[in-house]
Enzyme design. Structure first.
Site, PDB file in Angstrom:
ATOM      1  N   LYS A 152       0.866  -1.190   0.000  1.00 46.54           N
ATOM      2  CA  LYS A 152       0.000   0.000   0.000  1.00 46.54           C
ATOM      3  C   LYS A 152       0.897   1.232   0.000  1.00 46.54           C
ATOM      4  CE  LYS A 152      -1.688   2.837   2.860  1.00 46.54           C
ATOM      5  NZ  LYS A 152      -1.584   4.070   2.028  1.00 46.54           N
ATOM      6  N   GLY A 205       7.127   5.155   8.207  1.00 45.81           N
ATOM      7  CA  GLY A 205       6.232   6.301   8.338  1.00 45.81           C
ATOM      8  C   GLY A 205       6.417   6.963   9.685  1.00 45.81           C
ATOM      9  N   SER A 206       5.344   7.564  10.159  1.00 45.99           N
ATOM     10  CA  SER A 206       5.431   8.337  11.401  1.00 45.99           C
ATOM     11  C   SER A 206       5.445   7.426  12.627  1.00 45.99           C
ATOM     12  CB  SER A 206       4.226   9.271  11.496  1.00 45.99           C
ATOM     13  OG  SER A 206       3.042   8.506  11.603  1.00 45.99           O
ATOM     14  N   VAL A 220       1.782   6.360  13.821  1.00 42.47           N
ATOM     15  CA  VAL A 220       1.182   5.228  13.098  1.00 42.47           C
ATOM     16  C   VAL A 220       2.010   3.966  13.335  1.00 42.47           C
ATOM     17  CG1 VAL A 220       0.535   4.337  10.838  1.00 42.47           C
ATOM     18  CG2 VAL A 220       0.124   6.730  11.378  1.00 42.47           C
ATOM     19  N   GLY A 221       3.315   4.112  13.386  1.00 42.60           N
ATOM     20  CA  GLY A 221       4.177   2.947  13.622  1.00 42.60           C
ATOM     21  C   GLY A 221       3.841   2.241  14.932  1.00 42.60           C
ATOM     22  N   GLN A 259       1.775  18.990   5.912  1.00 41.42           N
ATOM     23  CA  GLN A 259       3.192  19.231   6.229  1.00 41.42           C
ATOM     24  C   GLN A 259       3.458  20.716   6.404  1.00 41.42           C
ATOM     25  OE1 GLN A 259       3.557  15.615   6.795  1.00 41.42           O
ATOM     26  NE2 GLN A 259       5.457  16.752   6.962  1.00 41.42           N
ATOM     27  N   GLU A 315      10.263  15.870  15.758  1.00 42.03           N
ATOM     28  CA  GLU A 315      10.505  15.859  14.318  1.00 42.03           C
ATOM     29  C   GLU A 315       9.579  16.859  13.611  1.00 42.03           C
ATOM     30  OE1 GLU A 315       9.503  12.212  12.114  1.00 42.03           O
ATOM     31  OE2 GLU A 315      11.514  12.359  11.259  1.00 42.03           O
TER      32      GLU A 315
HETATM   33  P1  ADP Z   1       3.371  10.701   7.212  1.00 44.53           P
HETATM   34  O1  ADP Z   1       2.999  11.549   8.382  1.00 44.53           O
HETATM   35  O2  ADP Z   1       4.781  10.825   6.812  1.00 44.53           O
HETATM   36  O3  ADP Z   1       2.399  10.754   6.074  1.00 44.53           O
HETATM   37  P2  ADP Z   1       2.155   8.278   8.123  1.00 44.53           P
HETATM   38  O4  ADP Z   1       2.673   7.412   9.206  1.00 44.53           O
HETATM   39  O5  ADP Z   1       0.893   9.019   8.379  1.00 44.53           O
HETATM   40  O6  ADP Z   1       3.349   9.246   7.771  1.00 44.53           O
HETATM   41  O7  ADP Z   1       1.980   7.462   6.772  1.00 44.53           O
HETATM   42  C1  ADP Z   1       2.868   6.462   6.351  1.00 44.53           C
HETATM   43  C2  ADP Z   1       2.068   5.355   5.700  1.00 44.53           C
HETATM   44  O8  ADP Z   1       1.244   4.748   6.696  1.00 44.53           O
HETATM   45  C3  ADP Z   1       1.137   5.819   4.601  1.00 44.53           C
HETATM   46  O9  ADP Z   1       1.112   4.852   3.571  1.00 44.53           O
HETATM   47  C4  ADP Z   1      -0.205   5.887   5.311  1.00 44.53           C
HETATM   48  O10 ADP Z   1      -1.316   5.726   4.452  1.00 44.53           O
HETATM   49  C5  ADP Z   1      -0.095   4.705   6.241  1.00 44.53           C
HETATM   50  N1  ADP Z   1      -1.003   4.750   7.399  1.00 44.53           N
HETATM   51  C6  ADP Z   1      -1.526   5.845   8.002  1.00 44.53           C
HETATM   52  N2  ADP Z   1      -2.347   5.480   9.015  1.00 44.53           N
HETATM   53  C7  ADP Z   1      -2.331   4.127   9.068  1.00 44.53           C
HETATM   54  C8  ADP Z   1      -2.948   3.147   9.910  1.00 44.53           C
HETATM   55  N3  ADP Z   1      -3.761   3.481  10.903  1.00 44.53           N
HETATM   56  N4  ADP Z   1      -2.669   1.837   9.680  1.00 44.53           N
HETATM   57  C9  ADP Z   1      -1.839   1.473   8.685  1.00 44.53           C
HETATM   58  N5  ADP Z   1      -1.235   2.350   7.864  1.00 44.53           N
HETATM   59  C10 ADP Z   1      -1.462   3.661   8.033  1.00 44.53           C
END
Ligand code: ADP
Length: 494
Positions: free
Chosen positions: A176, A229-230, A233-234, A332, A386
């Site tokens: 994804k 990613g962030s 979410v991580g 951002q 960050e």
């Molecule tokens: P950023 O703030 O850099 O966009 P995110 O962590 O929000 O970082 O996004 C990184 C990835 O994680 C993207 O592909 C986003 O769609 C996905 N993502 C965001 N929320 C979720 C979630 N609850 N579960 C799984 N993937 C997610």
């Protein structure tokens, strides 16, 4: 201008999302420039993709690894031919300048060739058995169906770090991409298809995090999850994976420090600071966001850095003369704006930038001025959290010991840099900086694909992408014992 409709890739077929919904991907340099229309997928789409990947795994795992690798070699070669077009597509959808998007595609090419080479290695170990007439070895086995969730800042490089090692190891994948940069994943996967990848081995499901990402992490048919990613979410992804005992690789934030000592080559450090802080518009997890300056060179360095930041040409990354592109989206811009306010409330001094650019050619994009803060104290939020934008904080120190302490005083541990001509300082930095990556006399950005990439502390959960660490994540060990004694032999007993 009409735009192209992209569908999900499931089992080798291009299919519309069962949700019936789509979203538009537009350029951050000009929101009226629509790059494409993509599927806004949901749990049912993810389920179909995971089932297709499970079906493909039955045969893909049996393809000899050197044959799997041949597809990667061909993909690498095709990417070289398509580099310019894919770089342009990427600049259009993500914003960073062409020189950098060419680098992003190059990283995918490097990863293709590096991981293709692994097809004839994937080494395990042979070792003597403690019993006579018995043979012992360990072999790498694929994990199964891998779920991959990618961010927008390296739209092709990061998917390649995930897909290529997974594929050479015999896994099948559902990816994804980030909602801001799906096209580059399509370009990457189209290249794999053109290189001969069988149907269903890689599946793409586009959409938003909670709707399309979360079901991928949760799906019982997904055997391993790789997320970049962030940290927010991580943490969610890691918790869901842990509850299901799934291997999960998390690659998240950084607050990367560059230390410049009084014996540094200042012009070199300056070049590194400009590139580290403002390259990719500061939107790299390894971006230089804190510069720790020895007080004896701080004034001179600061003056020169501010002059360089002010002189940077900001604009549409497709213009070859532009040095810094837009931020990727409105969110951002909001984050950068918020942190500039917070920094000033905390007492940091704004030396340049600090605001969105809105005049003339900037009007339809998400541009932010290169920003430098001085008089930053290590404990301030601008020095701890960050930003992920073109915002750099200058912190003064009186000694190398103090610089190390400041550098380590954060929750993250991704990248670090030291500028000094003293070899003793260099080796102390290598030993004492709490980070997954340390550069000496080079900025905090610039990872090469055959070295481990990742961080300590809250940057990650111990896994590494790149290097052999990727093979460790995408394989599981099987220990094999072959007894040719024709009798029962009991380990530890006979
Ligand atoms: P950023 O703030 O850099 O966009 P995110 O962590 O929000 O970082 O996004 C990184 C990835 O994680 C993207 O592909 C986003 O769609 C996905 N993502 C965001 N929320 C979720 C979630 N609850 N579960 C799984 N993937 C997610």
């Amino acid at each position: 201008m009409s735009h192209k409709l992209y569908k999900n890739l499931i089992g080798g077929e291009w299919v519309a999302a069962k949700t019936g919904k789509t979203f538009l991907n537009s350029s951050p340099a000009n929101k009226n420039d629509v790059v494409g229309e993509f599927q806004s997928s949901g749990a049912d789409d993810v389920d179909a993709a995971v089932k297709a990947a499970a079906e493909a795994f039955k045969t893909w795992r049996l393809v000899p690894a050197p044959k799997r690798a041949e597809i990667l070699y061909r993909a690498g070669h095709l990417l070289e031919q398509r580099k310019e077009q894919y770089a342009k597509d990427m600049t259009r959808e993500m914003g960073k300048v062409l020189a950098e998007t060419r680098g992003d595609v190059q990283e995918a090419i490097d990863t293709a060739y590096y991981m293709a080479g692994e097809g004839r290695r994937l080494f395990g170990q042979t070792t003597p058995s403690e019993l006579p007439n018995k043979f012992a070895m360990s072999v790498r086995m694929p994990v199964g169906v891998c779920g991959m969730i990618a961010p927008w800042n390296f739209p092709m490089a990061i998917p390649s770090w995930k897909l290529f090692p997974a594929l050479v190891c015999g896994n099948t994948c559902v990816i994804k991409p980030a909602e801001d940069t799906p096209l580059s994943t399509f370009n990457l996967v189209q290249t794999l298809i053109d290189a001969g990848l069988p149907k269903g081995v890689v599946n793409i499901v586009t959409g938003f995090g909670p709707e399309a990402g979360a079901p991928l992490v949760e799906h019982p048919g997904v055997h391993a999850v790789s997320f970049t990613g962030s940290s927010e979410v991580g943490r969610l992804v890691g918790q869901v994976a842990a509850a299901n005992f799934k291997p999960c690789s998390l690659e998240m934030g950084g607050k990367n420090a560059m230390i410049v000592l009084d014996d540094a080559n200042l012009d070199l450090a300056l070049d590194g600071a400009v590139w580290g802080a403002f390259g990719t518009t500061g939107q790299r997890c390894t971006a230089t966001s804190r510069i720790i300056l020895h007080k004896s060179i701080a004034a001179e360095f600061t003056e020169k850095l501010v002059a360089r930041a002010k002189a940077l040409k900001v604009g549409d990354g497709l213009d070859e003369s532009v040095e810094m592109g837009p931020q990727v989206n409105e969110q951002q811009i909001e984050t950068s704006t918020k942190y500039c306010e917070v920094a000033q409330q905390e007492g940091a001094k704004l030396l340049c930038g600090g605001k969105r650019l809105t005049e003339g050619a900037y009007a339809n994009g998400t541009f932010f001025a290169p920003t430098v803060f001085s008089e930053v104290k290590p404990e301030m939020r601008i020095a701890q959290e960050e930003v992920f934008g073109p915002v750099v904080s200058l912190i003064e120190c009186s000694s190398f010991d103090e610089a190390l302490e400041i550098a380590n005083s954060i929750k993250y541990g991704l990248s670090t840099a030291l500028y000094s001509r003293n070899v003793n300082n260099a080796y102390r930095a290598i030993r004492d900086l709490e980070a997954g990556i340390t550069y000496i006399n080079a900025p905090t950005i610039g990872a090469e694909v055959h070295l481990p990439f990742g961080g300590v502390k809250q940057t990650g959960n111990g896994h590494r992408e790149g290097g052999t660490g990727a093979l460790d994540f995408y394989t599981t060990w099987k220990s094999v014992y072959v007894d040719y004694s024709d009798k029962l032999q009991r380990a530890q007993i006979d």
